[in-house]
Design an enzyme around this catalytic site. Structure first.
Site, short mmCIF file in Angstrom:
data_model
loop_
_atom_site.label_atom_id
_atom_site.label_comp_id
_atom_site.label_asym_id
_atom_site.label_seq_id
_atom_site.Cartn_x
_atom_site.Cartn_y
_atom_site.Cartn_z
N GLU A 1 24.50 -40.12 9.32
CA GLU A 1 24.85 -39.85 10.71
C GLU A 1 24.11 -38.68 11.34
O GLU A 1 24.73 -37.66 11.69
CB GLU A 1 26.36 -39.60 10.82
CG GLU A 1 27.20 -40.76 10.36
CD GLU A 1 28.67 -40.65 10.78
OE1 GLU A 1 29.04 -39.62 11.37
OE2 GLU A 1 29.42 -41.60 10.54
N GLU B 1 30.37 -47.14 6.31
CA GLU B 1 31.68 -46.52 6.57
C GLU B 1 32.40 -47.32 7.63
O GLU B 1 31.82 -47.72 8.64
CB GLU B 1 31.54 -45.09 7.12
CG GLU B 1 31.28 -44.05 6.10
CD GLU B 1 31.14 -42.66 6.70
OE1 GLU B 1 31.80 -42.36 7.73
OE2 GLU B 1 30.35 -41.87 6.16
C1 GCO Z 1 31.00 -39.52 8.91
C2 GCO Z 1 31.63 -39.17 8.04
C3 GCO Z 1 32.84 -38.87 7.43
C4 GCO Z 1 34.02 -38.70 8.29
C5 GCO Z 1 34.47 -40.01 8.86
C6 GCO Z 1 35.72 -39.90 9.69
O1 GCO Z 1 29.94 -39.84 8.31
O2 GCO Z 1 31.37 -39.38 10.06
O3 GCO Z 1 30.85 -39.66 6.97
O4 GCO Z 1 32.42 -37.70 6.82
O5 GCO Z 1 35.01 -38.17 7.52
O6 GCO Z 1 33.48 -40.54 9.68
O7 GCO Z 1 35.49 -39.09 10.79
#
Ligand code: GCO
Length: 455
Positions: A171, A359
Site C-alpha cells: 500500500e 487483504e
Molecule cells: C493495510 C494494512 C493493514 C491494516 C488494514 C486495516 O495494508 O492497510 O495492511 O495493515 O491493518 O488495512 O486497516
C-alpha cells in the site's frame, strides 16, 4: 451465501486461501536481538499520534510466540501465509550493518511454514522504515530507494530459496499520501511537496527492489500490493464525474501509472509536477518492469464529489455520503459491488498480470461472550459477501489466483492502536490468549476445502 461448501464450489480447485499479517502490527519485541526503532516506534511514542498512546512494544508478542502462532495458522486450514519482514530487524540503521539475529527470526518463520505445508508470501515493506533513515529525509530522499534495494537483496539472499512469492511494498498510498500528506501515519508529515517526493522515491524503490529480487531469486514471483481505491462519483453530474476521474489519477494513477504504464497521469503532472522531484532518465523504465503478480487490498469504496472551493488543491474533491447501510466499527462503508467495478476498471485501464486479493476483511470489536465464544456474525457476512464477489470475478475470467483474509488475529491497527480489531482470531492483550472467532471457524471450514480434488 454463507454455506462454505457451496461457496468453495465456485472457486477453482487450486485457489489459494491464506491469512495476512504485518511485522509491526504483531511482533512486539521492538528492542530485542538487535532491532532498532522504526518510524512507527517514534510516531507511536509521541503523544497525540496513536489512540491511547498505544505502541508496538508488545503487540501480539508474536516474536516470542512464533511456533504457536504458526500452529494457529495451520489450524486455520489455510495453504498460505502473507507476512512482512521488518527492515529494522535486518538492517537496523537502514544502511550499513546487517543484523543476523533478525534474519534468523524470518528463517525460522519460513521454515516453520514449510514444515507445516504453508506457502510463504513475504512483503518487504509494510511501513516500518528504520528511523535512522529519517536523518536523510526518509522516503522524501532518493537515497532511501537505494537503501531499500540493498535491503531487498539482503532478505532475498537469505530467504529467497524458500519464498513462494514476494511483494516489494504494501500500500504505497498509505506510506505516501496518508503518511506525508494527510499526517495520519508515520512520519506524520502534511506537505504536498514532501508527499510527491515520497511518491516518486517509493515508486523508484519498488523498481529497484524488483531488480534486486530478480537478480538474487529469479524464480520467486515478484509483485506489488496496492490498496486501489474504488472511486465512485457522489452524483451523475459532470462536476462529480470529473472529480472522480481526478481522484482516480491521484489515488490510483500515482502508483498504477508509473508501474503498469511507465508514466505519471497527465492531470497529476499538470497540477503538481512543479513540486515533484526530478524524474531522472531511466527511472520510469526501472519502475515499470513487468511484474509476475499484483495484490489488491480492498475494504471500502471511496465516494467523492467536486470541491469547488477556489484554489482547492488537486484533486479538489470532498467526500460524498455513503450509500450502503452497513458501516463497520472503524466507520467504513460496506459495499461489495465496488470491489467488482474496481477490478473491472483496473483491468480495462492497465495491462495487469495475475492478481491476488492480498487483504480484505472487516473491523468489528466484539469480545469474548459468557460462553467463551466470539460471535462476530457481521464479519462472517462481510467475508461471505466479498468472497462471493471474488468467485464472480474468477467466473468472469479475471486472473484472480488467491485470497488472503486481513487479518489472522487482532493487532496494532496503526493510528487506531489496539482498539480496532480485524482478526479472525481474538487476542486478549493482557494474557495474549488467542481465541478463534465465529468468523475464523467459518473461514477455516472454507479454506479446508482447498486444494480440492486431485490438485
Ligand atoms: C493495510 C494494512 C493493514 C491494516 C488494514 C486495516 O495494508 O492497510 O495492511 O495493515 O491493518 O488495512 O486497516
Amino acid at each position: 451465501m454463507t454455506d462454505t461448501k457451496m461457496l468453495a464450489s465456485r472457486f477453482p480447485a487450486d485457489f489459494t486461501f491464506g491469512v495476512a499479517t504485518a511485522s509491526f502490527q504483531i511482533e512486539g519485541a521492538t528492542k530485542e536481538d538487535g532491532r532498532k526503532p522504526s518510524i512507527w516506534d517514534a510516531f507511536s511514542n509521541m503523544p497525540g499520534r496513536v489512540f491511547g498512546r498505544h505502541n508496538g512494544d508488545v503487540a501480539c508478542d508474536h516474536y516470542h510466540r512464533l511456533e504457536e502462532d504458526l500452529d494457529l495458522i495451520k489450524e486455520m486450514g489455510v495453504s498460505a501465509y502473507r507476512f512482512s519482514v521488518a527492515w529494522p530487524r535486518i538492517i537496523p540503521e537502514g544502511v550499513g550493518r546487517v543484523n543476523e539475529p533478525g534474519l534468523d527470526f524470518y528463517d525460522r518463520l519460513v521454515d516453520g511454514c514449510k514444515a507445516r505445508g504453508i506457502r510463504t508470501f513475504a512483503t518487504l515493506y509494510h511501513w516500518d522504515l528504520p528511523l535512522a533513515l529519517m536523518g536523510d529525509g526518509g522516503w522524501t530522499a532518493r537515497s532511501t530507494a537505494y537503501a531499500f534495494q540493498r535491503y531487498a537483496k539482503v532478505v532475498m539472499d537469505r530467504l529467497g530459496d524458500r519464498l513462494d512469492a514476494v511483494a516489494t511494498f504494501n500500500e504505497p498510498w498509505c506510506s505516501v499520501w496518508l503518511s506525508h500528506l494527510y499526517g495520519v501515519h508515520a512520519p506524520g508529515e502534511r506537505n504536498m511537496e514532501a508527499a510527491l517526493h515520497a511518491m516518486h522515491y517509493t515508486n523508484l524503490a519498488h523498481g529497484l527492489g524488483v531488480e534486486a529480487i530478480r537478480d538474487v531469486s529469479p524464480k520467486v514471483p515478484v509483485g506489488l500490493v496496492l490498496n486501489a481505491h474504488s472511486v465512485i462519483p457522489g452524483s451523475d453530474s459532470e462536476r462529480d464525474t470529473a472529480a472522480a476521474e481526478r481522484a482516480f489519477d491521484f489515488h490510483n494513477g500515482a502508483f498504477f501509472g508509473p508501474v503498469f504504464k511507465g508514466e505519471y497521469p497527465a492531470s497529476l503532472l499538470n497540477a503538481l509536477g512543479d513540486r515533484m522531484p526530478k524524474v531522472e532518465e531511466g527511472d520510469l523504465a526501472t519502475i515499470s518492469q513487468k511484474l509476475d503478480w499484483w495484490g489488491l487490498n480492498y475494504y471500502t469504496p471511496m465516494r467523492v464529489a467536486d470541491d469547488a472551493t477556489e484554489g482547492a488543491e488537486f484533486p479538489a474533491t470532498r467526500p460524498a455520503p455513503f450509500v450502503g447501510e452497513t458501516v463497520t466499527d472503524i466507520g467504513w462503508e460496506v459495499w461489495p459491488a465496488a470491489m467488482t467495478s474496481l477490478v473491472e476498471d483496473l483491468y480495462r485501464r492497465y495491462d495487469l498480470p495475475e492478481m491476488y486479493v492480498t487483504e480484505n476483511g472487516a473491523c468489528y470489536n466484539m469480545g469474548i461472550g459468557a460462553d467463551g465464544e466470539v460471535d462476530d456474525q457481521p464479519r462472517l457476512d462481510y467475508y461471505a459477501d466479498h468472497l462471493s464477489v471474488c468467485a464472480d470475478l474468477v467466473a468472469s475470467g479475471y486472473p484472480l489466483r488467491g485470497y488472503f483474509a486481513w487479518s489472522l488475529m487482532d493487532n496494532f491497527e496503526w493510528a487506531e492502536g489496539y482498539r480496532m480489531r480485524f482478526g479472525l482470531v481474538h487476542v486478549d492483550y493482557e494474557t495474549q490468549v488467542r481465541t478463534v472467532k465465529k468468523s475464523g471457524k467459518w473461514y477455516r471450514d472454507l479454506a479446508l476445502e482447498f486444494p480440492r480434488g486431485n490438485q
